[in-house]
Motif scaffolding. Sequence first.
Motif, PDB file in Angstrom:
ATOM      1  N   ARG A  87     -17.819   6.689  -8.168  1.00  0.00           N
ATOM      2  CA  ARG A  87     -17.153   6.126  -7.000  1.00  0.00           C
ATOM      3  C   ARG A  87     -18.160   5.595  -5.992  1.00  0.00           C
ATOM      4  O   ARG A  87     -18.006   4.497  -5.445  1.00  0.00           O
ATOM      5  CB  ARG A  87     -16.260   7.171  -6.334  1.00  0.00           C
ATOM      6  CG  ARG A  87     -15.084   7.598  -7.182  1.00  0.00           C
ATOM      7  CD  ARG A  87     -14.122   8.478  -6.414  1.00  0.00           C
ATOM      8  NE  ARG A  87     -13.397   7.715  -5.408  1.00  0.00           N
ATOM      9  CZ  ARG A  87     -12.460   8.241  -4.624  1.00  0.00           C
ATOM     10  NH1 ARG A  87     -12.140   9.514  -4.735  1.00  0.00           N
ATOM     11  NH2 ARG A  87     -11.841   7.501  -3.745  1.00  0.00           N
TER      12      ARG A  87
ATOM     13  N   ILE B 294      -1.134   8.138  -2.162  1.00  0.00           N
ATOM     14  CA  ILE B 294      -1.079   8.646  -3.547  1.00  0.00           C
ATOM     15  C   ILE B 294      -1.520  10.107  -3.653  1.00  0.00           C
ATOM     16  O   ILE B 294      -1.095  10.803  -4.572  1.00  0.00           O
ATOM     17  CB  ILE B 294      -1.923   7.777  -4.503  1.00  0.00           C
ATOM     18  CG1 ILE B 294      -3.371   7.689  -4.015  1.00  0.00           C
ATOM     19  CG2 ILE B 294      -1.317   6.391  -4.653  1.00  0.00           C
ATOM     20  CD1 ILE B 294      -4.315   7.061  -5.037  1.00  0.00           C
ATOM     21  N   THR B 295      -2.375  10.574  -2.758  1.00  0.00           N
ATOM     22  CA  THR B 295      -2.795  11.980  -2.798  1.00  0.00           C
ATOM     23  C   THR B 295      -2.822  12.547  -1.383  1.00  0.00           C
ATOM     24  O   THR B 295      -3.049  11.826  -0.418  1.00  0.00           O
ATOM     25  CB  THR B 295      -4.200  12.146  -3.419  1.00  0.00           C
ATOM     26  OG1 THR B 295      -5.171  11.468  -2.609  1.00  0.00           O
ATOM     27  CG2 THR B 295      -4.247  11.603  -4.838  1.00  0.00           C
TER      28      THR B 295
ATOM     29  N   GLU C 159      -4.907   9.710   0.738  1.00  0.00           N
ATOM     30  CA  GLU C 159      -5.576   8.541   0.180  1.00  0.00           C
ATOM     31  C   GLU C 159      -4.535   7.444  -0.037  1.00  0.00           C
ATOM     32  O   GLU C 159      -3.504   7.673  -0.675  1.00  0.00           O
ATOM     33  CB  GLU C 159      -6.256   8.891  -1.146  1.00  0.00           C
ATOM     34  CG  GLU C 159      -7.067   7.742  -1.726  1.00  0.00           C
ATOM     35  CD  GLU C 159      -7.829   8.144  -2.984  1.00  0.00           C
ATOM     36  OE1 GLU C 159      -8.637   7.328  -3.460  1.00  0.00           O
ATOM     37  OE2 GLU C 159      -7.610   9.262  -3.481  1.00  0.00           O
TER      38      GLU C 159
ATOM     39  N   ILE D 188       0.858  -1.193   0.000  1.00  0.00           N
ATOM     40  CA  ILE D 188       0.000   0.000   0.000  1.00  0.00           C
ATOM     41  C   ILE D 188       0.888   1.234   0.000  1.00  0.00           C
ATOM     42  O   ILE D 188       2.045   1.181   0.425  1.00  0.00           O
ATOM     43  CB  ILE D 188      -0.960   0.034   1.207  1.00  0.00           C
ATOM     44  CG1 ILE D 188      -0.166  -0.009   2.526  1.00  0.00           C
ATOM     45  CG2 ILE D 188      -1.965  -1.116   1.145  1.00  0.00           C
ATOM     46  CD1 ILE D 188      -1.023   0.138   3.764  1.00  0.00           C
ATOM     47  N   ARG D 189       0.344   2.352  -0.480  1.00  0.00           N
ATOM     48  CA  ARG D 189       1.140   3.580  -0.530  1.00  0.00           C
ATOM     49  C   ARG D 189       0.223   4.797  -0.603  1.00  0.00           C
ATOM     50  O   ARG D 189      -0.883   4.719  -1.154  1.00  0.00           O
ATOM     51  CB  ARG D 189       2.087   3.582  -1.731  1.00  0.00           C
ATOM     52  CG  ARG D 189       1.393   3.547  -3.073  1.00  0.00           C
ATOM     53  CD  ARG D 189       2.361   3.388  -4.235  1.00  0.00           C
ATOM     54  NE  ARG D 189       1.660   3.224  -5.504  1.00  0.00           N
ATOM     55  CZ  ARG D 189       1.315   4.216  -6.312  1.00  0.00           C
ATOM     56  NH1 ARG D 189       1.610   5.461  -5.988  1.00  0.00           N
ATOM     57  NH2 ARG D 189       0.689   3.977  -7.453  1.00  0.00           N
TER      58      ARG D 189
ATOM     59  N   LYS E 193      -3.450   3.827  -1.531  1.00  0.00           N
ATOM     60  CA  LYS E 193      -3.802   2.923  -2.632  1.00  0.00           C
ATOM     61  C   LYS E 193      -3.260   1.519  -2.363  1.00  0.00           C
ATOM     62  O   LYS E 193      -2.142   1.356  -1.884  1.00  0.00           O
ATOM     63  CB  LYS E 193      -3.223   3.452  -3.948  1.00  0.00           C
ATOM     64  CG  LYS E 193      -3.648   2.639  -5.172  1.00  0.00           C
ATOM     65  CD  LYS E 193      -3.094   3.233  -6.459  1.00  0.00           C
ATOM     66  CE  LYS E 193      -3.540   2.436  -7.676  1.00  0.00           C
ATOM     67  NZ  LYS E 193      -2.997   2.992  -8.932  1.00  0.00           N
ATOM     68  N   HIS E 194      -4.104   0.539  -2.709  1.00  0.00           N
ATOM     69  CA  HIS E 194      -3.728  -0.875  -2.580  1.00  0.00           C
ATOM     70  C   HIS E 194      -3.119  -1.314  -3.906  1.00  0.00           C
ATOM     71  O   HIS E 194      -3.813  -1.461  -4.906  1.00  0.00           O
ATOM     72  CB  HIS E 194      -4.989  -1.688  -2.234  1.00  0.00           C
ATOM     73  CG  HIS E 194      -4.767  -3.154  -2.157  1.00  0.00           C
ATOM     74  ND1 HIS E 194      -5.797  -4.065  -2.230  1.00  0.00           N
ATOM     75  CD2 HIS E 194      -3.633  -3.895  -2.003  1.00  0.00           C
ATOM     76  CE1 HIS E 194      -5.324  -5.289  -2.144  1.00  0.00           C
ATOM     77  NE2 HIS E 194      -4.009  -5.208  -2.012  1.00  0.00           N
ATOM     78  N   ASP E 195      -1.803  -1.512  -3.915  1.00  0.00           N
ATOM     79  CA  ASP E 195      -1.079  -1.773  -5.166  1.00  0.00           C
ATOM     80  C   ASP E 195      -0.855  -3.249  -5.457  1.00  0.00           C
ATOM     81  O   ASP E 195      -0.832  -3.676  -6.596  1.00  0.00           O
ATOM     82  CB  ASP E 195       0.303  -1.102  -5.121  1.00  0.00           C
ATOM     83  CG  ASP E 195       0.256   0.303  -5.692  1.00  0.00           C
ATOM     84  OD1 ASP E 195      -0.641   0.549  -6.503  1.00  0.00           O
ATOM     85  OD2 ASP E 195       1.093   1.124  -5.309  1.00  0.00           O
TER      86      ASP E 195
END
Length: 569
Positions: free
Chosen positions: A344, A235-236, A263, A232-233, A265-267
């Motif tokens: 969304r 991103i915004t 936010e 995860i990381r 993100k699940h990468d």
Amino acid sequence: MPLPGFNKTVPQSDIFTTPTYRSELKTDGNDHEIRPAAHGTSDESDVQEPFVPLVDGLLLPYNEALPGLRAALSEIPKIFSQSKTTETILQPVVQAGLDALKCADRAGKLIVFSTVLPTFEAPGKLKSKNDRSLLGTEKEKTALVPQDESYTKLGEQCVKFGVTVDLFLFPSGFIDVATIGQLSAVSGGSIFKFQYFSADKDGIRMLNELERHVSKKIAFDCMARVRTSTGIRPITFTGSFYMENSTDLEFATIDESKAFVTEIKHDDSLKDPAAIIQTAVLYTSMTGQRRLRILNMCLSVTADYNQIYRLADPESLTTIMLKQGVQLNRDNGYANMKENLLARCSQFLATYREKCSEGAPLGQLILPESLKLMPLYVNSIVKNDAISGGSEMTVDDKVWQMELIRGIRTEDAMPLIYPRVMPVSDLQLQETDEMKELPKQVRASTEFFDNSKAYIIDNGVVLFVWIGSAVPQPWIQDVFGVGATNQIDTESGVIPEKDNVHSRALRRIIQLLPRGIRQRKTFVVVEKSGLEPWMKKFLVEDKPGSGTATMSYVEFLVDVHRKIRDLIS
């Protein structure tokens, strides 16, 4: 990867270094700043090259400085009473304040009071514009951008030296919040706007706002970074801060009413049973100590969709969608923003339908218990004036509301999206009794209003007291001291203080309201009066009016259901 200057082994409450302030000014050996001589007249020098005349004694504790402050304030009217200059400057004023704090090697706050657009021939001179006709159109973006980048760059300088700019604005015309507001937006400051300020009507509210603002708990010269475990990381990021790179958030100050949102993100596939999110903030305390605060969050990893939806946080989701909706509208326009939010919302509701209730008939709308109000909140976001406001409002008002949302906390964002609505005319409070709880709320729709009652509508910024035309005369007499609704003073926005059970109950309810993001401006609205159409915009379950692009809650729910069916099929 460790954050520069951060020590992960130090407890978050420990102090580990003394203040380090960043100053690169040349001095003459006595801590006095040296600047090259400015060209032109002395008046030009004052605004083109402001300087700090002395350092020793410039910054003093309040009690020591008070006599000098009072003397200076009393001299200002005398000095300028004969002046014929009606134009003002702003950017050199902020530059001078920044230089003063830099020379003293101190972080701090600049609180600037301004009433008109800075149009004097000086750095930061701005032009008056009237672009409100562009609001709500495809060309709206051109009305919301700064006139130039000089205020943004000055805000970035302020961040580098740990200085926040707060703006108290008192305009009676265009003041270009889109441009001058960058000073606060970049440096982590706040904007307080008192349109058509009247000392009689707004003086107490302004003084309360100022007192509350300077009394907040605050951290100076802050740097934050969000780190995550593998897979995860972030991103915004959204909030009032400056980013020189893609990882570090720089705040001149952070106070207790501010928040930033990231936010994640699940990468990749998550092989560990837990996902870790760490937020580290390096800052200087109010006592001048350099400190580190580390916040760790450990989240369980699961493939069980029922558990994911059972624990979903609708308030957090709504807040980030509000902030992103404002930015999407600013960058890409209303239609694109509305479609993005609808997509969304429909997507995570369709995923629930597909993964958790796949056996139900397709024509049946099934929502997770935790997110059953998401369509209501998303539709309310789309209707918010910071997004949907058109030419009925000014450009300054719209930008001010956008900047208000930028750093808002979740607990402040929710009533801004969906206001509190409560009946108040049936309540009584004896002098010897206590009232500790607010009355039960009703839905924000005229369908749930009874014209034989009075209601309060609160979103944390404004407070309406709505009085139905058939409210009993004794209540009107007790609260307002008049015999009929048409005799109520709706201009002052003041709830009179009277010694009876109805007046006491109404004033106590207002006291019990949660602390708003601003000192609320109160409006008294009688049914079918001129102010009522504006007030009804806050009844977000209703359709704003015929011919508008926004929907009522019921219409939006039907649209979401259609979108869910399309996604599944």
